[in-house]
Design a protein around this motif. Structure first.
Motif, mmCIF file in Angstrom:
data_model
loop_
_atom_site.group_PDB
_atom_site.id
_atom_site.type_symbol
_atom_site.label_atom_id
_atom_site.label_comp_id
_atom_site.label_asym_id
_atom_site.label_seq_id
_atom_site.Cartn_x
_atom_site.Cartn_y
_atom_site.Cartn_z
ATOM 1 N N SER A 165 -7.417 28.156 -6.888
ATOM 2 C CA SER A 165 -8.408 27.902 -7.927
ATOM 3 C C SER A 165 -9.468 29.004 -7.929
ATOM 4 N N TYR A 166 -9.825 29.508 -6.761
ATOM 5 C CA TYR A 166 -10.832 30.581 -6.748
ATOM 6 C C TYR A 166 -10.261 31.856 -7.363
ATOM 7 N N ALA A 167 -8.993 32.154 -7.018
ATOM 8 C CA ALA A 167 -8.364 33.360 -7.585
ATOM 9 C C ALA A 167 -8.305 33.251 -9.106
ATOM 10 N N ALA A 168 -7.957 32.061 -9.593
ATOM 11 C CA ALA A 168 -7.875 31.860 -11.043
ATOM 12 C C ALA A 168 -9.240 32.100 -11.677
ATOM 13 N N LEU A 169 -10.273 31.563 -11.016
ATOM 14 C CA LEU A 169 -11.636 31.703 -11.530
ATOM 15 C C LEU A 169 -12.031 33.182 -11.586
ATOM 16 N N VAL A 170 -11.698 33.897 -10.517
ATOM 17 C CA VAL A 170 -12.142 35.280 -10.383
ATOM 18 C C VAL A 170 -11.417 36.205 -11.364
ATOM 19 N N PHE A 171 -10.131 35.943 -11.597
ATOM 20 C CA PHE A 171 -9.384 36.836 -12.483
ATOM 21 C C PHE A 171 -9.473 36.434 -13.951
ATOM 22 N N LEU A 172 -10.170 35.332 -14.219
ATOM 23 C CA LEU A 172 -10.259 34.821 -15.589
ATOM 24 C C LEU A 172 -10.832 35.844 -16.577
ATOM 25 N N PRO A 173 -12.007 36.425 -16.299
ATOM 26 C CA PRO A 173 -12.581 37.365 -17.287
ATOM 27 C C PRO A 173 -11.689 38.550 -17.545
ATOM 28 N N CYS A 174 -11.060 39.027 -16.472
ATOM 29 C CA CYS A 174 -10.183 40.175 -16.610
ATOM 30 C C CYS A 174 -8.999 39.821 -17.498
ATOM 31 N N LEU A 175 -8.450 38.600 -17.297
ATOM 32 C CA LEU A 175 -7.322 38.156 -18.126
ATOM 33 C C LEU A 175 -7.758 38.033 -19.584
ATOM 34 N N ILE A 176 -8.956 37.484 -19.792
ATOM 35 C CA ILE A 176 -9.446 37.329 -21.174
ATOM 36 C C ILE A 176 -9.556 38.689 -21.842
ATOM 37 N N GLU A 177 -10.132 39.651 -21.125
ATOM 38 C CA GLU A 177 -10.281 40.996 -21.681
ATOM 39 C C GLU A 177 -8.922 41.591 -22.047
ATOM 40 N N LEU A 178 -7.966 41.476 -21.095
ATOM 41 C CA LEU A 178 -6.661 42.084 -21.332
ATOM 42 C C LEU A 178 -5.953 41.414 -22.497
ATOM 43 N N LYS A 179 -6.071 40.093 -22.553
ATOM 44 C CA LYS A 179 -5.420 39.340 -23.629
ATOM 45 C C LYS A 179 -5.974 39.802 -24.974
ATOM 46 N N GLU A 180 -7.315 39.921 -25.054
ATOM 47 C CA GLU A 180 -7.939 40.315 -26.309
ATOM 48 C C GLU A 180 -7.543 41.732 -26.704
#
Lengths: 293, 552
Positions: A267-282
């Motif tokens: 859950s912490y890894a998911a939280l931490v990589f979330l913004p990066c994933l959002i940026e890449l997705k966009e």
């Protein structure tokens, strides 16, 4: 483009708080390294690889410094590597230094990410919701400061052109500076009177003020808030009911393996990589849209 | 339908025997565009502020104001606030917050309007005024024209019935001012908004106004349609004529039995219809210079900061001793920078600056600033540092004895500021501040005077006075270099004009030759005479040409 920074400021602040707090207060190499990787990746997607490389060049020596110097000051630990004079240099102390070094650097990187995404006006907005009066005052101060600096430059240069400072000597110079300051005070008062008139003309102080902002809370924000809340709650719960920390002294004891530990990590890894994933997705989405044009 | 009416309105400031506003009765219909004009200090601002309850000055008021038929005293506070919008003179000081979007929302926040409604109104106004591009900017980053447009938009967001503006364009350059007035005209035409504005720059405003209120000493001299007011002024030969559009001034000089023209177009057909052009070339008085260069720039390059763009790109300029030289040009072409370089405040990174044939670097600062060059910046307020004009002037004389006092009274008499010496500099009008600042500079007995936009915010009468003062300085052998946007002023005041463009001086010539070759960047008189009389750039020249040709 709905990048991470365009989400509602309140969510962003809560997000950064939970990521930084967890990393700061959990002594666990897995968590520290995850936080560091997350921050580095996010920064490199936001500000570009060049910026990230520059950061690494600054922070890697710092990391080495942390882990190398700790054993010289802290002699705890059971596994002695070698003796330096009368002092033992221990493996535990070396590793402790390395882990805390990673933690400190990850916190610094996350703070940088915070500064880049939550700009001063976003912070003021969240702050202003709590204290509306103070936020208006701050806004007017932010308006006034650049104007004041500009005027002081103008006064100084027109006084200079009249030879006020021209005839050297420290005393006349100081006296000249005093004059400029007193002229600026008069100017500020004049200016404030105009501002007050303009405020009154637009009904200031007549009724209870409402607060307006350009930030709205939309469907996307709710989704992100929910996701972050679930992930942050999971890390918190695990942290409360399970020992997730490493013990370094006198010997290194890893936390026991258990389902909750893995839930915590994931859950912490998911939280931490979330913004990066959002940026890449966009970015991918927009690239695709652009290709379609 | 009547929206605003005053009955025998008078106003006296406390401690003053004279009425600032004197017995004014007028009626304004909904949708009218009204221009209030008059010399500085004639009570325009006081009258306008009386209409807005929150801004009404403290003092004794007589008579009554009715807004929409309701006496002013009885209207409830919050109705009035949104009913009447008020835009002040200084674009900078009336902005309250640091963000453009927040400034737009400020008025509605004060009325406690909910977020959803504010969002709709703010976005509507931002789109109407073309603010989208800078909606998220800091208010400090905007240009003067953008700031004033923002002030207008943040008043319009409250949906007023009446919009009152107090000399809103006086601090703007002519292009921004014309844009602003065009926006007002659009609001008046498309929304039927009632507009009451005071203004010095009548060339653009008069033709679009429905009525003109001409004030003198607090009283209403005329309140009528622009054409009626203009023709009455022309018939009287009143001194308020100086502020009228070029067409009116030419008409008044000729005394022809025809309707008074207001615009350039009407002026052209008036001149063509009533006067021949057998003699078509205007012979300007010849130009000769002393042959000694006072200021020379040779291949000067300048930029602000290492990475910045080049503001000056190899600028070449020669100004001869004892001439009045005007530098014209658009915004950001480096006009003010040139003055900074001539005065030694800025140092070019390459190129030579010569004062009286010697390199500027060979002078000590004392030699330059005491007795050689004086520089009057755009904002005359930056010159004053003391509590009264007299104290400020005393700064310059260095000795407090009789001789200093004598010199001060001599300068004061020369500039006609004798009565202002004991006032606080900030209490003076723009024109008075300008004169006092000039007095302070002249006490240094400069050989070269640099003026940056000296006509900003001045009424037509003060401009004429300034020209008189400058001509007198010139007679005493002083070189005057003026940076200005004001083509009408330059045409009358200058001996030579130069246009700045692309970091250099494009041409330097006498006003007659300089302006008669331009079709857009020229005076109203020249635009009227174009193609009929060659080389006539001032109203006086056009009048003279008409007289010489006679009726045709």
């Amino acid at each position: 483009m709905r990048n991470f920074g365009s989400y509602h400021p309140l969510i962003l602040m809560l997000y950064f708080a939970s990521v930084i707090m967890t990393s700061m207060f959990t002594l666990n190499p897995v968590i520290s390294v995850t936080a560091l990787c997350g921050a580095a990746l996010f920064l490199s997607t936001v500000s570009g690889a060049r910026e990230a490389r520059k950061l690494i060049l600054i922070y890697v020596p710092m990391l080495i410094l942390f882990s190398v110097t700790n054993p010289f000051f802290s002699h705890n630990g059971a596994t002695t590597l070698f003796y330096l004079g009368n002092n033992s240099i221990t493996l535990e102390s070396l590793l402790y230094g390395a882990v805390s070094g990673v933690t400190v650097i990850s916190v610094m990187l996350w703070y940088k990410a915070y500064i880049e995404t939550v700009t001063s006006d976003k912070f003021l907005y969240v702050f202003g919701r709590l204290m509306p009066k103070a936020s208006l005052v701050i806004s007017t101060v932010f308006r006034f400061i650049p104007m004041f600096l500009r005027q002081s430059k103008r006064v100084a240069s027109s006084q200079k052109a009249m030879g006020l400072y021209a005839s050297g000597g420290r005393f006349p110079r100081a006296r000249g500076a005093m004059r400029v300051i007193s002229a600026l005070v008069t100017w500020s008062l004049e200016n404030a009177m105009d501002t007050a008139a303009s405020m009154k003309a637009r009904g200031y102080g007549q009724r209870c003020r409402s607060g307006y902002s350009i930030y709205s809370f939309g469907r996307h924000d709710a989704a992100l808030l929910l996701l972050c809340a679930v992930l942050a709650a999971a890390t918190l719960v695990c942290n409360a009911f399970f020992r997730v920390e490493y013990i370094f002294y006198p010997v290194i004891v890893a936390p026991e393996h258990g389902k909750l530990l893995y839930v915590f990590y994931i859950s912490y890894a998911a939280l931490v990589f979330l913004p990066c994933l959002i940026e890449l997705k966009e970015k991918a989405k927009w690239k695709y849209f652009e290709l379609k044009i | 339908m009547e929206i605003l009416r005053t009955e025998n309105l008078s106003f006296t400031y406390p401690g003053s025997a004279k009425k600032a506003v004197c017995d004014i009765s007028l009626s304004v219909s909904g949708g009218d565009f009204i221009v209030v004009c008059g010399e500085s200090g004639c009570g325009k601002t006081t009258l306008l502020k009386l209409f807005k309850k929150e801004l009404a000055p403290f003092g004794k008021r007589e008579g009554q104001i009715y807004i929409g038929g309701v006496p002013h005293d009885e209207a409830s506070g919050s109705d009035d606030v949104s009913r009447i919008g008020f835009v002040l003179q200084d674009p900078d000081s009336q902005i309250v917050t640091d963000k453009v979007w927040h400034e737009l929302a400020f008025g509605l926040e004060n009325l406690g309007v909910d977020s959803q409604k504010i969002r709709r109104r703010v976005s509507e106004m931002a789109s109407y005024f073309g603010i989208q591009g800078w909606f998220r900017k800091n208010t400090d980053e905007l240009s003067g024209g953008q700031k004033q447009l923002l002030n207008l938009a943040s008043v319009m967001v409250m949906q007023p019935d009446i919009l009152i503006l107090d000399e809103p364009t006086s601090q703007l350059d002519p292009i921004a001012a014309a844009d602003f007035i065009a926006t007002l005209q659009k609001l008046n035409r498309e929304l039927g908004l009632t507009i009451i504005m005071s203004e010095h720059r009548l060339e653009d405003v008069l033709p679009v106004a429905d009525k003109v209120l001409l004030m003198r000493d607090g009283a209403a001299l005329y309140f009528d349609t622009p054409r009626c007011v203009a023709s009455r002024l022309a018939a009287d030969g009143d001194r308020m004529l100086y502020g009228m559009p070029g067409a009116v001034r030419i008409y008044s000089g000729l005394r022809v039995d025809a309707p008074c023209p207001l615009t350039v177009r009407e002026g052209r057909s008036f001149v063509r219809g009533n006067f021949g052009n057998d003699i078509s070339g205007y012979e300007a008085p010849g130009y000769s210079h002393s042959g000694e260069a006072a200021v020379e720039l040779k291949g000067v390059w300048y930029r602000y900061g290492r990475g910045g763009p080049d503001v000056l790109r190899g600028a070449e300029l020669t100004v001869y001793r004892g001439e009045i030289f005007c530098i014209l040009g658009g915004n950001g072409t480096g006009k003010t920078t040139v003055l900074g370089i001539i005065s030694g405040l800025l140092e070019p990174f390459t190129g030579k600056v010569l004062l009286n044939g010697k390199k500027i670097k060979s002078y000590r600062p004392v030699d330059i600033y005491r007795g050689m060059i004086s520089y009057l910046p755009q904002d005359p307020k930056t010159v004053f540092v003391r509590e009264s004009v007299r104290e400020d002037l005393m700064e310059m004389t260095e000795n407090d004895d009789d001789e200093g006092a004598k010199r001060i009274s001599a300068v004061a008499e020369r500039l006609g500021i004798g009565g202002l010496l004991d006032r606080h500099p900030y209490d003076l009008s723009g024109g008075e501040q300008q004169k006092c600042a000039l007095a302070k500079l002249l006490l240094l007995e400069p050989k070269i005077v640099l003026l940056d936009e000296p006509t900003k915010g001045l009424d037509a009468f003060s401009k004429r006075e300034l020209i008189k003062i400058l001509k007198e300085l010139q007679n005493n052998g002083v070189t005057v270099i003026i940076v200005t946007h004001d083509v009408e002023f330059a045409a009358v005041a200058a001996e030579r004009c130069a246009l700045m463009f692309d970091g250099g001086f494009v041409s330097a010539d006498t006003p007659e030759r300089f302006f008669s070759d331009n079709s857009f960047y020229t005076t109203a008189a020249n635009r009227i005479a174009r193609g009929w009389y060659h080389g006539a750039v001032t109203c006086e020249a056009v009048v003279e040409m008409c007289r010489r040709n006679g009726g045709g």
